[in-house]
Write a protein that holds these residues in place. Structure first.
Motif, PDB file in Angstrom:
ATOM      1  N   LEU A 137     -49.352 -53.238  18.468  1.00 39.68           N
ATOM      2  CA  LEU A 137     -48.137 -52.710  18.494  1.00 39.68           C
ATOM      3  C   LEU A 137     -47.726 -51.172  18.852  1.00 39.68           C
ATOM      4  O   LEU A 137     -48.285 -50.461  18.275  1.00 39.68           O
TER       5      LEU A 137
ATOM      6  N   GLU B 130     -37.699 -51.182  10.089  1.00 40.08           N
ATOM      7  CA  GLU B 130     -38.902 -51.543   9.500  1.00 40.08           C
ATOM      8  C   GLU B 130     -38.718 -53.080   9.016  1.00 40.08           C
ATOM      9  O   GLU B 130     -39.720 -53.725   9.463  1.00 40.08           O
TER      10      GLU B 130
ATOM     11  N   SER C 241     -37.899 -48.034  18.943  1.00 43.68           N
ATOM     12  CA  SER C 241     -38.133 -47.682  17.715  1.00 43.68           C
ATOM     13  C   SER C 241     -36.726 -47.305  17.194  1.00 43.68           C
ATOM     14  O   SER C 241     -36.839 -46.940  15.888  1.00 43.68           O
TER      15      SER C 241
ATOM     16  N   VAL D 126     -40.426 -58.993  14.459  1.00 43.87           N
ATOM     17  CA  VAL D 126     -41.511 -58.669  15.619  1.00 43.87           C
ATOM     18  C   VAL D 126     -42.878 -59.166  15.111  1.00 43.87           C
ATOM     19  O   VAL D 126     -43.500 -60.073  15.788  1.00 43.87           O
TER      20      VAL D 126
ATOM     21  N   VAL E 106     -39.237 -55.030  12.146  1.00 44.54           N
ATOM     22  CA  VAL E 106     -40.550 -55.020  12.409  1.00 44.54           C
ATOM     23  C   VAL E 106     -41.303 -56.131  11.636  1.00 44.54           C
ATOM     24  O   VAL E 106     -42.062 -56.976  12.305  1.00 44.54           O
TER      25      VAL E 106
END
Length: 236
Positions: free
Chosen positions: A30, A91, A67, A98, A94
């Protein structure tokens, strides 16, 4: 080289999120971009070509994501609490969007996080906070001071400031999981002073908690992409 582009709307960050996948199999990596950069930064900087043999041979599979740093850490027009709330939402994106996508694409659960400069900070901070998601971190030329808020402080800022929260970490289970990560903290005598010095501080604070880390200080690596091209060949 196998390349895929993906895009979906994230209800966690309330916007469309894009990413690139490089490779057909291998250990998932990642990639977190620098400062204001986008998900395609490593492609545009030629890093995928530098790692082309490892991608084509099925050793590594890269996931290049955004990001949102321009809307969080670097959004000086927003209140710090709003910026940190949005970073924490990122976060969540993610972890809960993700990562499931990566698992759908690739059965290999050993996961590497990497980034250069601000991307290194994001990788380190995420891995320390959520160690169950990470097996290895390659942090190149990161800076770990979090003076983005003009002296303002809060619990959310504290819990996103590794140099502050590491000394106060005491939970045995969390520390053991963090100790199981393969940490590569890389800087240089030619790096930006703040990045070099805070990398050294980070390493010391981690060692004080029994967190093994490999801190390498190169002798000839300015804070720029040619240096990071060389480093990824060594650490990935």
């Amino acid at each position: 080289m196998h390349v895929e582009y993906h895009k979906w709307y994230s209800h966690r960050v309330h916007r469309d999120m894009e990413l690139l996948v490089y490779g057909h199999t291998g250990v998932p990596v990642l990639v977190l971009p620098t400062s204001y950069a986008r998900f395609y930064e490593w492609k545009d900087q030629g890093m995928m070509n530098t790692l082309g043999d490892k991608i084509d041979n099925g050793h590594l599979q890269f996931y290049l994501i955004d990001s949102l740093a321009g809307a969080t850490w670097y959004n000086y027009n927003a209140h710090p609490d709003t910026r940190m709330w949005y970073h924490n939402q990122w976060e969540q994106y993610v972890m809960h969007e993700v990562y499931p996508f990566m698992r759908y694409k690739n059965w290999n659960t050993f996961t590497i996080l990497t980034g250069a400069s601000f991307g290194a900070f994001l990788a380190v901070n995420f891995a320390l906070k959520h160690p169950e998601y990470v097996n290895k971190v390659v942090a190149m030329a990161g800076g770990y001071e979090t003076d983005f808020f003009g002296g303002y402080h809060s619990s959310d800022i504290y819990f996103n400031s590794p140099l502050e929260y590491i000394p106060n970490m005491h939970d045995h289970y969390t520390l053991e999981r963090i100790r199981g990560i393969d940490w590569k903290l890389v800087t240089s005598t030619w790096d930006i002073e703040e990045c070099r010095e805070t990398t050294i501080q980070l390493s010391h604070k981690m060692w004080s908690k029994g967190i093994w880390n490999q801190r390498d200080i190169w002798n000839d690596a300015p804070h720029d992409w040619p240096s990071w091209h060389r480093m990824v060949r060594v650490y990935l």
